[in-house]
Design a protein around this motif. Structure first.
Motif, PDB file in Angstrom:
ATOM      1  N   ASP A  93     -34.652  75.297  49.171  1.00  0.00           N
ATOM      2  CA  ASP A  93     -35.552  76.455  49.166  1.00  0.00           C
ATOM      3  C   ASP A  93     -34.962  77.585  50.007  1.00  0.00           C
ATOM      4  O   ASP A  93     -35.025  78.758  49.615  1.00  0.00           O
ATOM      5  CB  ASP A  93     -36.920  76.052  49.726  1.00  0.00           C
ATOM      6  N   LEU A  94     -34.409  77.229  51.146  1.00  0.00           N
ATOM      7  CA  LEU A  94     -33.800  78.255  52.018  1.00  0.00           C
ATOM      8  C   LEU A  94     -32.613  78.923  51.319  1.00  0.00           C
ATOM      9  O   LEU A  94     -32.417  80.132  51.417  1.00  0.00           O
ATOM     10  CB  LEU A  94     -33.339  77.621  53.335  1.00  0.00           C
ATOM     11  N   SER A  95     -31.833  78.129  50.610  1.00  0.00           N
ATOM     12  CA  SER A  95     -30.673  78.691  49.898  1.00  0.00           C
ATOM     13  C   SER A  95     -31.111  79.595  48.758  1.00  0.00           C
ATOM     14  O   SER A  95     -30.484  80.625  48.490  1.00  0.00           O
ATOM     15  CB  SER A  95     -29.786  77.558  49.366  1.00  0.00           C
TER      16      SER A  95
ATOM     17  N   ILE B 104     -37.611  81.723  60.476  1.00  0.00           N
ATOM     18  CA  ILE B 104     -36.769  82.564  59.605  1.00  0.00           C
ATOM     19  C   ILE B 104     -37.019  84.032  59.926  1.00  0.00           C
ATOM     20  O   ILE B 104     -36.071  84.827  60.049  1.00  0.00           O
ATOM     21  CB  ILE B 104     -37.066  82.268  58.118  1.00  0.00           C
ATOM     22  N   LYS B 105     -38.285  84.393  60.086  1.00  0.00           N
ATOM     23  CA  LYS B 105     -38.634  85.783  60.386  1.00  0.00           C
ATOM     24  C   LYS B 105     -37.984  86.222  61.703  1.00  0.00           C
ATOM     25  O   LYS B 105     -37.411  87.315  61.795  1.00  0.00           O
ATOM     26  CB  LYS B 105     -40.160  85.903  60.479  1.00  0.00           C
ATOM     27  N   ALA B 106     -38.057  85.353  62.700  1.00  0.00           N
ATOM     28  CA  ALA B 106     -37.445  85.672  64.000  1.00  0.00           C
ATOM     29  C   ALA B 106     -35.934  85.814  63.858  1.00  0.00           C
ATOM     30  O   ALA B 106     -35.322  86.730  64.418  1.00  0.00           O
ATOM     31  CB  ALA B 106     -37.779  84.581  65.020  1.00  0.00           C
TER      32      ALA B 106
ATOM     33  N   GLU C 277     -31.500  77.605  61.684  1.00  0.00           N
ATOM     34  CA  GLU C 277     -32.556  78.434  62.271  1.00  0.00           C
ATOM     35  C   GLU C 277     -33.940  77.891  61.927  1.00  0.00           C
ATOM     36  O   GLU C 277     -34.815  77.808  62.786  1.00  0.00           O
ATOM     37  CB  GLU C 277     -32.409  79.883  61.784  1.00  0.00           C
ATOM     38  N   GLU C 278     -34.159  77.540  60.672  1.00  0.00           N
ATOM     39  CA  GLU C 278     -35.454  76.978  60.280  1.00  0.00           C
ATOM     40  C   GLU C 278     -35.753  75.715  61.085  1.00  0.00           C
ATOM     41  O   GLU C 278     -36.890  75.480  61.508  1.00  0.00           O
ATOM     42  CB  GLU C 278     -35.475  76.655  58.778  1.00  0.00           C
ATOM     43  N   ALA C 279     -34.702  74.908  61.323  1.00  0.00           N
ATOM     44  CA  ALA C 279     -34.888  73.652  62.052  1.00  0.00           C
ATOM     45  C   ALA C 279     -35.044  73.871  63.554  1.00  0.00           C
ATOM     46  O   ALA C 279     -35.387  72.930  64.281  1.00  0.00           O
ATOM     47  CB  ALA C 279     -33.696  72.734  61.787  1.00  0.00           C
TER      48      ALA C 279
ATOM     49  N   ARG D  51     -42.524  83.594  50.730  1.00  0.00           N
ATOM     50  CA  ARG D  51     -43.074  82.609  51.679  1.00  0.00           C
ATOM     51  C   ARG D  51     -42.035  82.217  52.727  1.00  0.00           C
ATOM     52  O   ARG D  51     -42.357  82.036  53.894  1.00  0.00           O
ATOM     53  CB  ARG D  51     -43.558  81.351  50.933  1.00  0.00           C
ATOM     54  N   ILE D  52     -40.783  82.064  52.288  1.00  0.00           N
ATOM     55  CA  ILE D  52     -39.718  81.703  53.242  1.00  0.00           C
ATOM     56  C   ILE D  52     -39.543  82.825  54.273  1.00  0.00           C
ATOM     57  O   ILE D  52     -39.400  82.567  55.470  1.00  0.00           O
ATOM     58  CB  ILE D  52     -38.381  81.464  52.502  1.00  0.00           C
TER      59      ILE D  52
END
Lengths: 234, 234
Positions: free
Chosen positions: B167-169, B208-210, B23-25, B201-202
């Motif tokens: 960081d995502l993990s 990520i928010k979406a 998702e971030e990507a 922040r993440i």
């Protein structure tokens, strides 16, 4: 390149998976805590600067400091002909090594299901329950999987005709289960002739045989991952 | 490239670490079992030919089938700017991700210390003991380590100024611990301002928010790795 391996000097533990790869490769390495004492390792772990490793084993290779067993093997495999050369092959091998790592963690939890800050003697009852589950559910799933892979591989090794670090790790799994659970393993082994055959071929490889007979090789004991407790082997 | 992610459709579980990276990507992926049903996954796991994955999650990327969460992230990280470009950087990141994988396994064992073939209700007493050990010994060790790394990183992220899949993990670890152990985590969070700041922040990153607000995101529940059981949160 002269490697420095950092691991607890009194046990095989997770370090053994790295030692087997280094020995098979005939690599030049120093098992630091065994030779220089444990303080040579703990002072690195306690370093307040930079990115110290989380836990042993870790490997120093030039300026690199590599932690996590599977990660060390990923690095060594590519450099010492113990892994395929393609990206696809290396990813597949890493996948299998991480599956072995999961099994190793579950072996540890057979004698420490509640936690490592307590002695085995203080968690004997849950250890018995966990061990029963381990042998009923988990060993058949894990070793049955590797048995299938060996049958389908088209060669003498898990991924085909070439030895990899996963084969060496699977050898160690068989060694360890035989040590820790001699009765249970003797019975179970009938179901995994392929894995057993692999174990025997690895044991006869000249570098591995020499290593196992040397004093670089630490005998199993009740401080490591594979522990022999009578109450858990029936 | 259109990826196919295979994971249990009813839980975040280990698949969530992969989903967050995809998702971030902004990657093009199909969450297969959620869209096509669980049989689309189990038929691959049960395949008698070739090298089926050992367990979900696994990712299909063209002809590759990649298993093990950390291995999938190792692959995706390099392709989507979520990992350093150097070998040293990628090995360090893999080391950290495997450390998070160890923590995830320990989270699971807080509610299933005896084994997954039994219900939580049948292992409540050992679960209480294991959870106490987890919070007394393991959470401070793991999250304290990442707190130190963040302080030393010289940037907003664990390895420096660039976001990585680690960081995502770590975001997911905080999310999960807050869900499963709200009281314990509220108290413990005071000790990890860096990790908390990273989490916040993440959560604000647009992709990520979406994702978190979409129906692609499965809410936490008591079938996943992070489970809220009152008896374990005090």
């Amino acid at each position: 390149m002269r490697y420095e391996l950092y691991y607890w000097p009194m046990i095989q533990g997770r370090g053994e998976f790295v030692r087997l790869a280094l020995e098979e490769a005939g690599a030049n390495y120093r098992d630091v805590a065994r030779i220089d004492g444990i303080d040579a390792m703990t002072k690195l772990l306690d370093a307040r600067q930079g990115l110290p490793p989380f836990a042993p084993p870790f490997l120093k290779a030039g300026t690199l400091v590599i932690g996590q067993t599977a990660n060390i093997l990923f690095y060594l495999g590519a450099r010492h002909g113990l892994a395929p050369k393609t990206e696809a092959g290396r990813l597949k091998l890493n996948d299998l090594q991480l599956t072995i790592a999961d099994l190793v963690a579950e072996v540890h939890d057979t004698h420490h299901p509640i936690g490592t800050s307590l002695y085995y003697e203080d968690q004997k009852k849950p250890a018995k329950l966990r061990t029963a589950e381990f042998w009923n559910e988990r060993v058949p799933k894990f070793l049955g999987y590797f048995e299938r892979l060996l049958k389908a591989s088209g060669g003498a090794y898990v991924t085909g005709r070439k030895l990899t670090y996963v084969d060496l790790s699977l050898f160690q799994i068989v060694e360890g289960l035989r040590y820790a659970f001699p009765k249970r393993m003797r019975k179970f082994e009938r179901d995994i002739p392929g894995v057993n055959g692999l174990h025997d071929r690895i044991a006869e490889r000249p570098n591995i045989k020499a290593y196992l007979g040397s004093d670089r090789h630490i005998p199993f004991n009740e401080d490591g991952i594979f522990r022999r407790y009578k109450a858990l082997d029936k």
